[in-house]
Design a protein around this motif. Sequence first.
Motif, PDB file in Angstrom:
ATOM      1  N   LEU A 664       0.842  -1.192   0.000  1.00  0.00           N
ATOM      2  CA  LEU A 664       0.000   0.000   0.000  1.00  0.00           C
ATOM      3  C   LEU A 664       0.879   1.244   0.000  1.00  0.00           C
ATOM      4  CD1 LEU A 664      -3.098   0.414   0.109  1.00  0.00           C
ATOM      5  CD2 LEU A 664      -2.872   0.778   2.571  1.00  0.00           C
ATOM      6  N   LYS A 679       1.439  -4.900   3.640  1.00  0.00           N
ATOM      7  CA  LYS A 679       0.303  -4.860   4.555  1.00  0.00           C
ATOM      8  C   LYS A 679      -0.322  -6.227   4.788  1.00  0.00           C
ATOM      9  CE  LYS A 679       0.344  -0.467   5.442  1.00  0.00           C
ATOM     10  NZ  LYS A 679       0.631   0.019   6.815  1.00  0.00           N
ATOM     11  N   ILE A 698      -8.389  -4.142   2.892  1.00  0.00           N
ATOM     12  CA  ILE A 698      -7.589  -2.984   3.277  1.00  0.00           C
ATOM     13  C   ILE A 698      -8.359  -2.212   4.348  1.00  0.00           C
ATOM     14  CG2 ILE A 698      -6.464  -0.882   2.472  1.00  0.00           C
ATOM     15  CD1 ILE A 698      -6.312  -2.162  -0.308  1.00  0.00           C
ATOM     16  N   ALA A 721      -2.827   0.529  -4.205  1.00  0.00           N
ATOM     17  CA  ALA A 721      -2.656  -0.848  -3.734  1.00  0.00           C
ATOM     18  C   ALA A 721      -1.958  -1.647  -4.825  1.00  0.00           C
ATOM     19  CB  ALA A 721      -4.000  -1.469  -3.393  1.00  0.00           C
TER      20      ALA A 721
END
Length: 738
Positions: A664, A679, A698, A721
């Motif tokens: 990210l 992430k 997310i 992303a």
Amino acid sequence: MAVTGLNQTAGRPFGVDQMRNLALGEQVEALLCQMTLEEKIGQMNQVAGSRDTTGAPANTDIEEDVRTGRVGSVFNAFGAEFTRELQRDAVEHSRLGIPLLFGYDIIHGFRTIFPIPLGQAASWHLEGIERAARIMAKEGAAAGVHWTFAPMVDIARDPRWGRVMEGAGEDTHLTSLIARAQVRGIQGNEPGATDTLAACVKHYAAYGAVEAGREYNTVDMSEWRLRSIYLPPFLAALEEGCASVMTAFNTLNALPATCHPLLLDQILRREWGFEGMVVTDYTAIMELGQHGVAADASEASRKSVNAGVDMDMQSGYFIETLKTLVQNGQVEETRIDEAVRRILWLKAALGLFEDPYRYTSDEREAQCLLTGENRRAAREQAAQSMVLLKNEGNVLPLSDQHQKIALIGPLGNTPRLLGSWRGNGDHDDTVTLREGLANRLGEDAVILCAQGVSNQIGEDDTSGIEEALDLVRQADAVVLALGEDEDYADEAASRADIGLPGAQLELARRVLEAAGDTPVATVLFNGRPLTLTELDDLAPALLEAWWPGTEAGNAVADVLFGDVPPSGKLPMSFPVSVGQVPIYYNAFNTGRPKGVDPKYASQYLDIPNAPLYPFGFGLSYTTFEYGAIETACSEIGPDDTLEVSLTVTNTGERDGIEVVQLYLQDVHASVVRPLRELKDFRRIQLAPGAGERVVFHITPDMRSFLNAELERVQEPGLFRAQIGSCSESGEEIEFTVT
């Protein structure tokens, strides 16, 4: 203003339930009331308890010190019989009979040795890492140990530092997840069980950032970087219930970590609410004098204990000075009580007051160490930890038709494949690469073995190369075994030149020239990322095996012949040149990034900015196709979670395991944000032609960060992303938080 960057409570260690916590507390308070000041200080003293060749204590004063209540913990003591003898001195011959706490560095195995922690991190297999920790705890506990000085969660971005082998690499998120897995494996679900250990997260804090990668050196960084990058893995371990914390050797912003009020009091106690014990690293209090912040033992003791240290490892300064410091009013006795309370609580939680000898079972020790099941687990994890860096022309996997193998190199027929911090591991138990190849190929195979260069890694002797080349010309496949000696990546093992030591590169060049069309697979055994640029130009196939542990040879053979597909991904970047370090994937952009202006840019004149092999990189014997990223919307609110997904398909002809990685980027924020941050990830296994839809969520937490005021915030704006096979690959999508 209170700092709120990492303000979740870590709380009581070991995850002890409230009722048992109350019972343990009452037990501790009753004992504390009976103790003299000298006995309290004795509990804060940890001493070495190693044995000599006859099995007797090497420290001849330890038995008397234990009987007089001057010792609370012993480290480097193990073995059911030996620890039982020392425990008897404490329990049956001291005034209050307080049991000893036995600690030992069980880092990646006690007797069954698993891959070094950096290698385990390369597996990106959290369940496997937890299982390895579970086995090492079970073996250690069977040998009388109560407490291990692990996990090591130092973020490390400079491979010159020898202790990179002991951690999980350069990424905060991956290291935090591994820290949790290791704590779960070490401590289990029942702290009073006799097959678990108390964990100790280390080195608190920022030890992995020592300047120039030089052991014990200075660290100077902003509090923003400290809290954003280096502290989260410690908090993750404590949230998982880690029982204790070890201070670091280094200074942090001009103050040694062992007497650092910000670290030990403000953050650890006040913000995180940690109630467990803090122990120093070996002689760290003594070293406050060398740092230049203490004139004598008394000042060193005063500064460290008032900052929040509970137990002194090995210096003996507390025993020498604390009584006088309390009598002079320089240290409050309530501070001593606080430290002793934490030490006694840990002993009570381990069940040592109920049965001081519960970890000293000769029968359990005989049954638990180096079992067939443990060896199988070590072999499996070693194979999962290996990273295929290069496979030009599909040299690998080797075929069963290769029945005459030339095994060349100083690490081809040596048991020194355990790595440093190898617990009680024995090289005699280690499967060498030669043995592993023989086990895999059977009796009809011929393995021609030559070192080529000295097995004293680092020497420049090339007298054996011609003999090695003769064997290469006879073989139908060549395995080149290169790397570092176990002592090259360890505590006090920093290297300025992180290339292949000695004449190994020359050996590789000559072997690859002589091999002609014969397939050559190069296997690397090492404890850190190396600079492999020249070797990469020469070698068609490179397999990073790290130091794989007890089952090294069998595991390497499993991967070389395709019985286990390579699935590892790098937890640290491999630089093109040592001149790039510190190098890491989640760097900031600059005001003049490379590519905007051909000259006035943040770049080198002589080498690229990018590493040779980036974080998250690793090949397979098959190929994977990543489909387009799908999402239901491109605009979300601050409390919303965005689902993103794609399909990954095995487009090759062999089974494969892929680690699908989500990165990210917060494109515009109130402070500069990294170009990308890991992430989440998924480890998937696919048969040829099979596909799997991989879904990520997310969350707001993933999008949050510390602002300039050290407050954790989420800000509206544009995000990117990226989903791919490493930090430098994959499709990107954009979305906006309104």
